[in-house]
Design an enzyme around this catalytic site. Sequence first.
Site, mmCIF file in Angstrom:
data_model
loop_
_atom_site.group_PDB
_atom_site.id
_atom_site.type_symbol
_atom_site.label_atom_id
_atom_site.label_comp_id
_atom_site.label_asym_id
_atom_site.label_seq_id
_atom_site.Cartn_x
_atom_site.Cartn_y
_atom_site.Cartn_z
ATOM 1 N N GLU A 414 0.772 -1.092 0.032
ATOM 2 C CA GLU A 414 -0.216 -0.135 0.218
ATOM 3 C C GLU A 414 0.969 1.583 0.116
ATOM 4 O OE1 GLU A 414 -4.420 0.046 1.647
ATOM 5 O OE2 GLU A 414 -2.808 0.883 3.318
ATOM 6 N N HIS A 443 6.672 -27.187 1.822
ATOM 7 C CA HIS A 443 6.604 -28.293 1.046
ATOM 8 C C HIS A 443 4.311 -27.534 0.209
ATOM 9 C CE1 HIS A 443 7.914 -30.972 3.782
ATOM 10 N NE2 HIS A 443 8.100 -30.057 4.301
ATOM 11 N N LYS A 548 -13.438 1.779 -3.758
ATOM 12 C CA LYS A 548 -14.562 1.798 -2.799
ATOM 13 C C LYS A 548 -15.603 2.781 -3.325
ATOM 14 C CE LYS A 548 -12.002 2.338 1.416
ATOM 15 N NZ LYS A 548 -11.492 3.605 2.679
HETATM 16 O O1 LIG Z 1 -8.590 2.497 10.804
HETATM 17 P P1 LIG Z 1 -9.939 2.734 8.698
HETATM 18 O O2 LIG Z 1 -9.873 4.188 8.547
HETATM 19 O O3 LIG Z 1 -11.135 2.405 9.129
HETATM 20 O O4 LIG Z 1 -8.963 2.275 7.440
HETATM 21 C C1 LIG Z 1 -8.597 0.888 7.105
HETATM 22 C C2 LIG Z 1 -8.011 1.060 6.512
HETATM 23 O O5 LIG Z 1 -8.626 1.768 4.700
HETATM 24 C C3 LIG Z 1 -8.148 1.605 3.595
HETATM 25 O O6 LIG Z 1 -8.480 0.293 2.896
HETATM 26 C C4 LIG Z 1 -6.363 2.073 3.930
HETATM 27 O O7 LIG Z 1 -6.213 1.861 2.238
HETATM 28 C C5 LIG Z 1 -6.157 1.653 4.815
HETATM 29 O O8 LIG Z 1 -4.867 2.375 4.808
HETATM 30 C C6 LIG Z 1 -6.643 1.333 6.007
HETATM 31 O O9 LIG Z 1 -5.415 0.711 7.229
#
Ligand SMILES: O=P(O)(O)OC[C@H]1O[C@H](O)[C@H](O)[C@@H](O)[C@@H]1O
Length: 635
Positions: A414, A443, A548
């Site tokens: 990431e 294995h 998202k």
């Molecule tokens: O901690 P949050 O705001 O819920 O985010 C959770 C995750 O969300 C996204 O997918 C980001 O790419 C991650 O880097 C992050 O850790």
Amino acid sequence: MASISGVCSSYSSSALRHRRPLLPPKPIPSSRHAAAIPIFPSGRLPHLRPPCSIADLPRSPSTTSSASLPPEKKTLGIEKDPIKLWRRYVDWLYQHKELGLFLDVSRIAFTDEFLAEMEPRLQKAFHAMQELEKGAIANPDEGRMVGHYWLRDPKLAPNSFLRLQIENTLDAICKFADDIISAKIKPPSSPAGRFTQILSVGIGGSSLGPQFVAEALAPDNPPLKIRFIDNTDPAGIDHQIAQLGPELASTLVIVISKSGGTPETRNGLLEVQKAFREAGLDFSKQGVAITQQNSLLDNAARIEGWLARFPMFDWVGGRTSEMSAVGLLPASLQACSSLIILRCQGIDIKEMLVGASLMDEANRTTVVRNNPAALLALCWYWASDGVGSKDMVVLPYKDSLLLFSRYLQQLVMESLGKEFDLDGNRVNQGITVYGNKGSTDQHAYIQQLREGVHNFFVTFIEVLRDRPPGHDWELEPGVTCGDYLFGMLQGTRSALYANDRESITVTVQEVTPRSVGALVALYERAVGIYACLININAYHQPGVEAGKKAAGDVLALQKRVLSILNEASCKEPVEPLTLDEIAERCHAPEQIEMIYKIIAHVAANDRALIAEGNCGSPRSIKVFLGECNVDELYD
Ligand SMILES: O=P(O)(O)OC[C@H]1O[C@H](O)[C@H](O)[C@@H](O)[C@@H]1O
């Protein structure tokens, strides 16, 4: 009841790992032959990058470079003479005395020429890291400082306000953990009279670190056992809740989300809250939030009066948050034996911080061979040509470190997997990380590593101490079970190298809070330095947003589809619709495939949707709802 003929419910998701095609083995000119610079498929010139432009780094014009060689030349350069290799091993062996940590880069065949070429670029990277630690806006896209190094050494924070925030949070974590472990804070309606389980709800950086640390360091039978909900998979959530059973009444639920608005985490929370309601329990008396101030999660926790709230800071990224409340609170709660519960402590988080801080200190030297993170970054650059042409296989030979590679997968991929560099050039950078543990993986896929496609380098993690003192025995004369594990690691390292497969070995004495803290810090810094070498922003994740948003679009389309089906199903007689008709009424003819998938999914889940026809030939399907909801609003 929903029904659809054929195999509509057997949809499976696509493969997790994205692989980039290898660069063709074109000759890369050395600086002496700068005239014939090859153009790479993406139009990029992997060895001609400017230095990291974090903060106010001076920019030097691009220069031709021979910083890496095409695979066939590297293979030729791999030293096989055992005495020369031993010399290389000794010459390059890095040792951190206080941490008992060693780094062996001798099986990465970088050359003196490569080192000389990388030296000025590394010096620029060191300067950038210094600026970052002083509070530069090292995440320019988001206009943020990058402060995870301050978490283990608060006096480094650029001002006293931030320092106090860190110190106060740590004090609050320790006090809360003591109160929970000593049962000063109890669940309101549990016969146990104390918390016996922890349920962590979070995803990505809000889960991978705590999972890794729990696997690495939790005692065998902790009185507070931790489990995780890290997805919006309803069956997975049900499984966790079912396993808790009546102990839900004595479960401390820690909801972790930096942003406080991640859908998977929100869904997990809603599912858990429903389970609490159904069990007649008051969630607020057992819920804890770790999130940024005033996030949706923070506001909900405040308004509903949850047991506790801990802050996440704007200047700490999710994937580097293990030393914030995100990692420290769950760790501090995983206590030792219940027999001595009143005097017992959780995983020693202060030791984790010490380990990380000692490692940070070591990584501040500007002498490359004494800087373990720089050595790692250098090896990554050499092994993957600075463009991610080889994958990083992480193989800890220790069961408790199983999740390290999974943790590193997010930290590395990431951070480094970026489309554009800091100057806006399209670079499609990254390094693929995978691995589980040795010797188990021997294995499974080591066959391919030894003899198959040569698209990786290995990082072995070696733990010298096999098991606690006093427990060992010889299962054959002179040989213990741990000797076998050791032999497997050394044998695999040798066998791979004999076939020109390069490797790095990181050695620690034991898996302790200190060594785990040091490993986390080592890789955080290596990623930071490598990002500078390839001139990318390691601290944002714009690519994640696209997925998202697309998921949000799918759910919005689903609501439209259901609304249209509802309208048609309320007619007398009911009007079954073809996929084309639904798409047309949704004003989304281009979305017909997605509409088909939505219908197949809804139909597979008993949602009163009836699809007639054969799903193997989608055009034949006609769909209607088994129930008409005159008042139903799907939008
Ligand atoms: O901690 P949050 O705001 O819920 O985010 C959770 C995750 O969300 C996204 O997918 C980001 O790419 C991650 O880097 C992050 O850790």
